[in-house]
Design a protein around this motif. Structure first.
Motif, PDB file in Angstrom:
ATOM      1  N   SER A  94       5.510  -2.056  -8.737  1.00 58.57           N
ATOM      2  CA  SER A  94       5.119  -2.256  -7.334  1.00 58.57           C
ATOM      3  C   SER A  94       3.846  -3.082  -7.206  1.00 58.57           C
ATOM      4  N   THR A  95       2.828  -2.770  -7.993  1.00 56.26           N
ATOM      5  CA  THR A  95       1.579  -3.520  -7.874  1.00 56.26           C
ATOM      6  C   THR A  95       1.754  -4.966  -8.310  1.00 56.26           C
ATOM      7  N   VAL A 125      -6.606   2.106  -4.897  1.00 55.81           N
ATOM      8  CA  VAL A 125      -5.928   1.003  -5.562  1.00 55.81           C
ATOM      9  C   VAL A 125      -6.174  -0.268  -4.763  1.00 55.81           C
ATOM     10  N   ILE A 126      -6.681  -1.304  -5.427  1.00 58.36           N
ATOM     11  CA  ILE A 126      -6.919  -2.586  -4.774  1.00 58.36           C
ATOM     12  C   ILE A 126      -6.062  -3.639  -5.470  1.00 58.36           C
ATOM     13  N   VAL A 166      -4.504  -5.825 -10.189  1.00 66.81           N
ATOM     14  CA  VAL A 166      -4.787  -4.559  -9.512  1.00 66.81           C
ATOM     15  C   VAL A 166      -5.894  -3.833 -10.267  1.00 66.81           C
ATOM     16  N   ILE A 167      -6.810  -3.239  -9.514  1.00 64.55           N
ATOM     17  CA  ILE A 167      -7.858  -2.403 -10.097  1.00 64.55           C
ATOM     18  C   ILE A 167      -7.752  -1.019  -9.472  1.00 64.55           C
ATOM     19  N   VAL A 168      -7.862   0.010 -10.299  1.00 71.98           N
ATOM     20  CA  VAL A 168      -7.665   1.397  -9.873  1.00 71.98           C
ATOM     21  C   VAL A 168      -8.950   2.181 -10.094  1.00 71.98           C
ATOM     22  N   PHE A 186      -5.076   0.727  -1.010  1.00 72.17           N
ATOM     23  CA  PHE A 186      -4.512   2.049  -0.769  1.00 72.17           C
ATOM     24  C   PHE A 186      -5.547   3.085  -1.192  1.00 72.17           C
ATOM     25  N   ILE A 187      -5.671   4.152  -0.437  1.00 69.21           N
ATOM     26  CA  ILE A 187      -6.535   5.258  -0.859  1.00 69.21           C
ATOM     27  C   ILE A 187      -5.933   6.582  -0.413  1.00 69.21           C
TER      28      ILE A 187
END
Length: 484
Positions: A187-188, A285-286, A195-197, A148-149
């Motif tokens: 959610s993640t 967000v990956i 998850v990495i932000v 997501f971006i």
């Protein structure tokens, strides 16, 4: 290069705070072979500090069970720590298992994706014009990841720490969707194990970029009994990215080492490259190590439609059977497609029409769909619930009518929104076996009742029961008058 000396901790232990602000969004494929940015060079990894964790296995060593509903069953490493030293504070500890149990509030994977879209939509007030959602491949093991971006205001170091903690929210505006301070974690963790932000922001003339890693895999494999979130920050106000040091260079370097060992990226330069498609402000967000179903196949399908993301089990249900024509027609209607197609679901997710904002799914903008615009013989009915201040003047304007396929297609129910967000789609308020009300569909925004934490239903309050009764009455009266 000199380092900045500021205040927050590099390694964050989750206790009880969170800010979902600015977390949302999808991106282009991570580029990992571009030249290194003008960041400071990585220091030699120091000996382990008090906040640091023991050495860890490779990033692609995922949790023992790749099925979400089984991933919480592992032997917990619970230890009793000695009495704190004089002058230190005790805190409520959160075991990593809580990340999984907390995420089980999302029974439906699309509900988890909607939470991240909500965060991007909330960023419209900070100038966001898009949120992208896409699939990328993790180059370390060629596995799929969800990205997501957005180009919202982004998060400074303090905001990112609040976002990745539990139960903290600064969203106080009446128009923002997020309110519980829990949506990012639930959610993640519902979509993947890790998850990495990445986030860029400017606050009080200071520009920063921050990286945070929330990894269920890391916490399990290293036997943690607290939720540890490695984070690093850079001051980018000048011509290069300068590390912001809060305690010591050793701690900063250990955070970087931990992120590299457990993230999809093998070097500092690869990490910094992830900011290139964010721009001057925004968040990326990956989510990786995506969950699988009980058959060992990824829960999300990226192959059924190159412009969509589908729920594999829902999309395949009945696909091997020869179905009657009427069933096929019903399954082609959006009331059925929203169960398995993210493009269909997201097209109805928000009641208001966006003026300068787009949801871009796999490179193609989603066209908003408002079923009220397609109803036959539409009628607007006002409902004023019996509520106390400050909602005593609340009124729900309900648009009701027949779907354009009626009476051939027996689809009915109300699409109920809360603060612009779809909570209950095609809520059937008449009896399942009754033909009365068939083909009647309604749309309303009910801000006087509260949604559940997963935003897929409403709390069963007295106001909710009254609304259900009113909508049933509304449906039957409209249906009888139309057929008389």
């Amino acid at each position: 290069m000199s380092s900045k000396n500021e205040k927050p901790q590099n390694v964050v232990e989750l206790t009880s705070s969170d800010d979902e602000d600015n977390v949302a969004a999808g991106a282009t494929r991570p580029q990992v072979n571009a030249p290194a940015s003008k960041a400071t060079t990585q220091q030699n990894v120091p000996r382990q500090s008090a906040a640091a964790i023991a050495s860890s296995p490779p990033v692609n060593e995922a949790p023992e069970s790749r099925s979400f509903w089984k991933a919480g069953t592992y032997a917990a490493n619970i230890t009793i720590k000695s009495t704190p030293v004089q002058g230190s504070l005790e805190h409520a500890r959160v075991h990593p298992k809580f990340l999984h149990s907390n995420a089980t509030s999302h029974k439906w994977a699309f509900g988890a994706i909607a939470e991240l879209l909500d965060n991007a939509v909330d960023e419209v007030q900070n100038g966001a014009t898009f949120v992208k959602v896409d699939r990328v491949n993790i180059m370390k093991d060629n596995s799929p990841a969800l990205v997501f971006i957005d180009d919202g205001g982004g998060m400074d170091p303090e905001s990112l720490r609040k976002c990745m903690s539990l139960g903290y929210s600064t969203k106080k505006a009446n128009k923002t969707i997020g309110q519980y301070g829990n949506g990012f974690k639930t959610s993640t963790m519902r979509l993947g194990a890790d998850v990495i932000v990445f986030s860029r922001a400017t606050h009080e003339s200071k520009s920063t970029q921050s990286i945070g890693l929330l990894s269920y895999t890391y916490l399990r494999k290293t036997g943690q009994d607290d939720v540890i979130v490695p984070m690093i920050d850079f001051d980018i106000s000048g011509h290069w990215a300068e590390p912001i040091i809060y305690s010591s260079q050793d701690d900063w370097s250990f955070n970087l080492k931990t992120i590299l060992e457990w993230s999809p990226f093998a070097s500092k330069s690869e990490l910094l490259q992830q900011f290139e498609d964010i721009g001057p402000h925004g968040t990326k967000v990956i989510i990786y190590n995506l969950w699988m179903n009980d058959e060992g196949v990824y829960e999300l399908s990226f192959d059924d439609d190159e412009e969509d993301i589908c729920l594999r089990d829902e999309a395949n249900s009945g696909s091997l059977k020869k179905l009657p024509k009427k069933v096929l027609e019903r399954q082609s209607h959006i009331s059925y497609r929203i169960r398995y197609s993210l493009r269909a679901y997201a097209s109805m997710l928000y009641l208001g029409k966006f003026d300068n904002f787009k949801i871009i799914l796999r490179g193609k903008p989603i066209q908003q769909f408002h079923i009220a615009d397609e109803l036959k013989f539409p009628k607007v009915i006002s409902y004023r619930p019996q509520v106390s201040a400050p909602l005593k003047d609340a009124t729900a304007e309900t648009t009701i009518g027949f779907i354009k396929e009626a009476p051939a297609l027996s689809v009915s129910g109300f699409n109920v929104y809360h603060k612009n967000r779809l909570i209950r789609p095609f809520w059937k308020v008449t009896g399942d076996g009754s033909l009365k009300g068939n083909g009647v569909v309604g749309v309303l925004e009910a801000n006087f009742i509260e949604p559940t934490h997963d935003k897929q239903d409403f709390e069963r309050s007295t106001l909710f029961v009254r609304l259900e009764s009113k909508l049933k009455q509304m449906t039957l009266e409209y249906w009888f008058v139309s057929y008389m």
